[in-house]
Design a protein around this motif. Structure first.
Motif, mmCIF file in Angstrom:
data_model
loop_
_atom_site.group_PDB
_atom_site.id
_atom_site.type_symbol
_atom_site.label_atom_id
_atom_site.label_comp_id
_atom_site.label_asym_id
_atom_site.label_seq_id
_atom_site.Cartn_x
_atom_site.Cartn_y
_atom_site.Cartn_z
ATOM 1 N N HIS A 1 -62.232 -50.783 20.220
ATOM 2 C CA HIS A 1 -63.587 -50.270 20.470
ATOM 3 C C HIS A 1 -64.480 -50.401 19.243
ATOM 4 O O HIS A 1 -65.694 -50.656 19.361
ATOM 5 C CB HIS A 1 -63.506 -48.804 20.897
ATOM 6 N N VAL B 1 -53.039 -45.779 21.876
ATOM 7 C CA VAL B 1 -54.192 -44.958 21.484
ATOM 8 C C VAL B 1 -54.909 -45.538 20.257
ATOM 9 O O VAL B 1 -56.123 -45.805 20.311
ATOM 10 C CB VAL B 1 -53.780 -43.488 21.259
ATOM 11 N N LYS C 1 -66.413 -40.530 24.694
ATOM 12 C CA LYS C 1 -65.298 -41.044 25.493
ATOM 13 C C LYS C 1 -65.324 -42.570 25.493
ATOM 14 O O LYS C 1 -66.372 -43.181 25.757
ATOM 15 C CB LYS C 1 -65.405 -40.581 26.942
ATOM 16 N N ILE C 2 -64.180 -43.187 25.209
ATOM 17 C CA ILE C 2 -64.044 -44.636 25.355
ATOM 18 C C ILE C 2 -63.567 -44.893 26.784
ATOM 19 O O ILE C 2 -62.495 -44.443 27.177
ATOM 20 C CB ILE C 2 -63.032 -45.209 24.344
ATOM 21 N N LYS C 3 -64.370 -45.593 27.559
ATOM 22 C CA LYS C 3 -64.030 -45.852 28.957
ATOM 23 C C LYS C 3 -63.085 -47.047 29.030
ATOM 24 O O LYS C 3 -63.423 -48.148 28.581
ATOM 25 C CB LYS C 3 -65.294 -46.108 29.777
ATOM 26 N N VAL C 4 -61.911 -46.828 29.623
ATOM 27 C CA VAL C 4 -60.841 -47.834 29.639
ATOM 28 C C VAL C 4 -60.453 -48.212 31.060
ATOM 29 O O VAL C 4 -60.324 -47.344 31.931
ATOM 30 C CB VAL C 4 -59.591 -47.303 28.893
ATOM 31 N N VAL D 1 -56.599 -48.895 21.230
ATOM 32 C CA VAL D 1 -57.857 -48.759 21.975
ATOM 33 C C VAL D 1 -59.001 -48.391 21.022
ATOM 34 O O VAL D 1 -60.100 -48.951 21.098
ATOM 35 C CB VAL D 1 -57.719 -47.701 23.095
ATOM 36 N N HIS D 2 -58.737 -47.446 20.120
ATOM 37 C CA HIS D 2 -59.779 -47.056 19.157
ATOM 38 C C HIS D 2 -60.151 -48.227 18.240
ATOM 39 O O HIS D 2 -61.333 -48.432 17.939
ATOM 40 C CB HIS D 2 -59.313 -45.861 18.325
ATOM 41 N N LEU E 1 -52.424 -41.483 28.149
ATOM 42 C CA LEU E 1 -53.839 -41.353 27.831
ATOM 43 C C LEU E 1 -54.455 -40.049 28.340
ATOM 44 O O LEU E 1 -55.549 -39.672 27.911
ATOM 45 C CB LEU E 1 -54.619 -42.540 28.420
ATOM 46 N N THR F 1 -60.628 -38.516 23.521
ATOM 47 C CA THR F 1 -61.634 -39.555 23.255
ATOM 48 C C THR F 1 -61.514 -40.764 24.172
ATOM 49 O O THR F 1 -62.264 -41.726 24.034
ATOM 50 C CB THR F 1 -61.521 -40.031 21.796
ATOM 51 N N ILE F 2 -60.539 -40.744 25.094
ATOM 52 C CA ILE F 2 -60.323 -41.880 25.989
ATOM 53 C C ILE F 2 -60.371 -41.414 27.437
ATOM 54 O O ILE F 2 -59.743 -40.428 27.811
ATOM 55 C CB ILE F 2 -58.973 -42.567 25.705
ATOM 56 N N GLU F 3 -61.121 -42.147 28.264
ATOM 57 C CA GLU F 3 -61.188 -41.851 29.691
ATOM 58 C C GLU F 3 -60.759 -43.090 30.476
ATOM 59 O O GLU F 3 -61.376 -44.157 30.362
ATOM 60 C CB GLU F 3 -62.610 -41.473 30.087
#
Length: 231
Positions: free
Chosen positions: A126, A119, A5-8, A122-123, A25, A30-32
């Motif tokens: 990261h 999305v 999980k990518i913490k956002v 963000v990836h 989201l 894969t995104i939190e």
């Protein structure tokens, strides 16, 4: 990918935008989204208390104790060097985007494009990559094109920088002409040329450019300029 999980943290002063991003989201495995902030005060408080991989932040959030735009992003980079950044903005001015690029911001999404672009942005952030939504990509391509031309956009001559610096510090065209020993017409032309190169139409945007590029400080102070040579 199990459990990844990518913490956002999302920062935006428009409740509707926060609601839209939350919805976008919510279905991404894969995104939190670990927190939201309405200004820089709330954003910095969250960064102090919550583990975060990527900040998604609006560029213009006038309220808050830590400012917005370049000043805020620079503070985040200094205090939390491990945190990556995605800028979500309505601004598509080449001067503003040029400043973001020179500050190392490589993931920018325009609010005029679909939120689905957040999305991949963000990836990309990261993983240390680059992502521009279509509107931003178009402007960035223009900046790159102009950079290779004879009169690069966002790059002012020494004389134009002088004029912008003094104008942003509060001097009138007449006062600048007096100080630099040039005609009023010459100063007006140099100011107009600078604004054209920067794709800036309003004086308030010229002031913002001057502040963000160190030509004038927020308190109105003007860095010392070299003595003008010749006419």
């Amino acid at each position: 990918m199990n459990g990844f999980k990518i913490k956002v943290i999302l920062a935006d002063d428009h409740p509707g935008m926060i609601a839209g991003v939350k919805y976008e989201l919510s279905s991404i495995d894969t995104i939190e989204l670990v927190g939201t902030a309405a200004d820089s005060t709330e954003l910095m408080a969250l960064l102090n208390s919550v583990a975060c991989d990527v900040v998604v932040s609006d560029y213009a959030m006038p309220a808050g104790d830590f400012g917005d735009g370049i000043a805020l992003f620079g503070m985040i980079a200094r205090r939390y060097p491990q945190v990556k950044l995605v800028v979500l903005t309505m601004l598509d001015n080449p001067a503003v985007l040029h400043t973001l690029l020179t500050q190392g911001v490589m993931c920018i999404v325009s609010k005029s494009d679909a939120l689905t672009h957040l999305v991949p942005a963000v990836h990309a952030a990261h993983s240390g990559g680059k992502y521009y939504s279509p509107t931003i990509e178009k402007v960035v391509q223009g900046i790159e094109l102009n950079r290779r031309s004879r009169n690069p956009a966002g790059v002012l001559s020494i004389r134009e920088s002088e004029v912008v610096r003094l104008y942003a510090s509060g001097l009138t065209v007449n006062e600048i002409a007096e100080r630099l020993h040039r005609s009023k017409k010459t100063i007006s032309t140099q100011k107009a040329n600078a604004m054209e190169k920067l794709s800036i139409e309003k004086d308030v945007d010229l002031l913002r450019y001057a502040m963000e590029n160190g030509l004038v400080t927020s308190s109105g102070g003007v860095p010392a300029a070299p003595e003008p040579s010749g006419t």
